[in-house]
Design a protein around this motif. Structure first.
Motif, PDB file in Angstrom:
ATOM      1  N   ILE A   1       0.661  -1.202   0.068  1.00 21.03           N
ATOM      2  CA  ILE A   1      -0.187   0.010  -0.041  1.00 21.03           C
ATOM      3  C   ILE A   1       0.806   1.196   0.035  1.00 21.03           C
ATOM      4  O   ILE A   1       1.838   1.303   0.534  1.00 21.03           O
ATOM      5  N   ARG A   2       0.794   2.138  -0.712  1.00 20.17           N
ATOM      6  CA  ARG A   2       1.460   3.337  -0.997  1.00 20.17           C
ATOM      7  C   ARG A   2       0.411   4.419  -0.427  1.00 20.17           C
ATOM      8  O   ARG A   2      -0.730   4.432  -0.403  1.00 20.17           O
ATOM      9  N   HIS A   3       0.917   5.344   0.599  1.00 24.28           N
ATOM     10  CA  HIS A   3       0.177   6.077   1.164  1.00 24.28           C
ATOM     11  C   HIS A   3       0.873   7.554   1.031  1.00 24.28           C
ATOM     12  O   HIS A   3       1.920   7.639   1.138  1.00 24.28           O
TER      13      HIS A   3
ATOM     14  N   GLN B   1      -2.504  -3.781   4.637  1.00 21.71           N
ATOM     15  CA  GLN B   1      -3.361  -2.857   5.440  1.00 21.71           C
ATOM     16  C   GLN B   1      -3.272  -2.704   6.974  1.00 21.71           C
ATOM     17  O   GLN B   1      -3.414  -1.809   7.665  1.00 21.71           O
TER      18      GLN B   1
ATOM     19  N   ALA C   1      -4.323  10.102  -0.035  1.00 22.35           N
ATOM     20  CA  ALA C   1      -4.529   8.722  -0.866  1.00 22.35           C
ATOM     21  C   ALA C   1      -3.796   7.568  -0.360  1.00 22.35           C
ATOM     22  O   ALA C   1      -2.776   7.710  -0.339  1.00 22.35           O
ATOM     23  N   ASP C   2      -4.497   6.434  -0.507  1.00 22.86           N
ATOM     24  CA  ASP C   2      -4.011   5.351  -0.201  1.00 22.86           C
ATOM     25  C   ASP C   2      -4.150   4.492  -1.616  1.00 22.86           C
ATOM     26  O   ASP C   2      -5.434   4.461  -1.868  1.00 22.86           O
ATOM     27  N   PHE C   3      -3.266   3.698  -1.938  1.00 23.70           N
ATOM     28  CA  PHE C   3      -3.748   2.891  -3.054  1.00 23.70           C
ATOM     29  C   PHE C   3      -2.649   1.574  -3.164  1.00 23.70           C
ATOM     30  O   PHE C   3      -1.551   1.596  -2.473  1.00 23.70           O
ATOM     31  N   GLU C   4      -3.263   0.412  -3.668  1.00 28.49           N
ATOM     32  CA  GLU C   4      -2.628  -0.849  -3.943  1.00 28.49           C
ATOM     33  C   GLU C   4      -1.617  -0.860  -4.827  1.00 28.49           C
ATOM     34  O   GLU C   4      -1.982  -0.452  -5.843  1.00 28.49           O
ATOM     35  N   ALA C   5      -0.421  -1.168  -4.810  1.00 30.52           N
ATOM     36  CA  ALA C   5       0.376  -1.171  -5.714  1.00 30.52           C
ATOM     37  C   ALA C   5       1.298  -2.677  -5.863  1.00 30.52           C
ATOM     38  O   ALA C   5       1.376  -3.401  -4.928  1.00 30.52           O
TER      39      ALA C   5
END
Length: 99
Positions: A2-4, A62, A91-95
């Motif tokens: 997860i990139r935050h 997470q 913003a958080d997204f899965e990478a």
């Protein structure tokens, strides 16, 4: 992974360094796989409201992000930075783990 990413603007331009220093407290939280705080270079001339400081962190999952946000250092950082900021966007997204 997860990139935050979190963007901050200062209510008073004189507080940008104080905000950056306050956000640097977060580097002591062990749950982040990677952690950075930097001042916006303001090289993008199309941007609307200016961002002053950016936090970038990577977490294995997470649960690691949740542990980071529940750490007492995180709460202390919020107490220091929140009164000085005008704007905060996160913003958080899965990478993929391999980049």
């Amino acid at each position: 992974m997860i990139r935050h990413i979190v963007f901050f603007s200062a209510a008073n331009p004189e507080d940008v360094d104080t905000i950056r220093d306050g956000l640097m407290m977060l580097k002591d939280i062990p749950d982040a796989h990677h952690f950075e705080v930097g001042r916006n270079l303001r090289s993008d001339k199309i941007t609307g409201p200016q961002v002053d400081v950016v936090v970038y962190a990577e977490f294995t999952d997470q649960a690691a992000l949740d542990a980071y946000k529940s750490n007492p250092i995180y709460a202390a950082c919020i107490a220091k930075v929140r009164p000085l900021r005008e704007m905060r966007i996160a913003a958080d997204f899965e990478a993929p783990s391999d980049g």
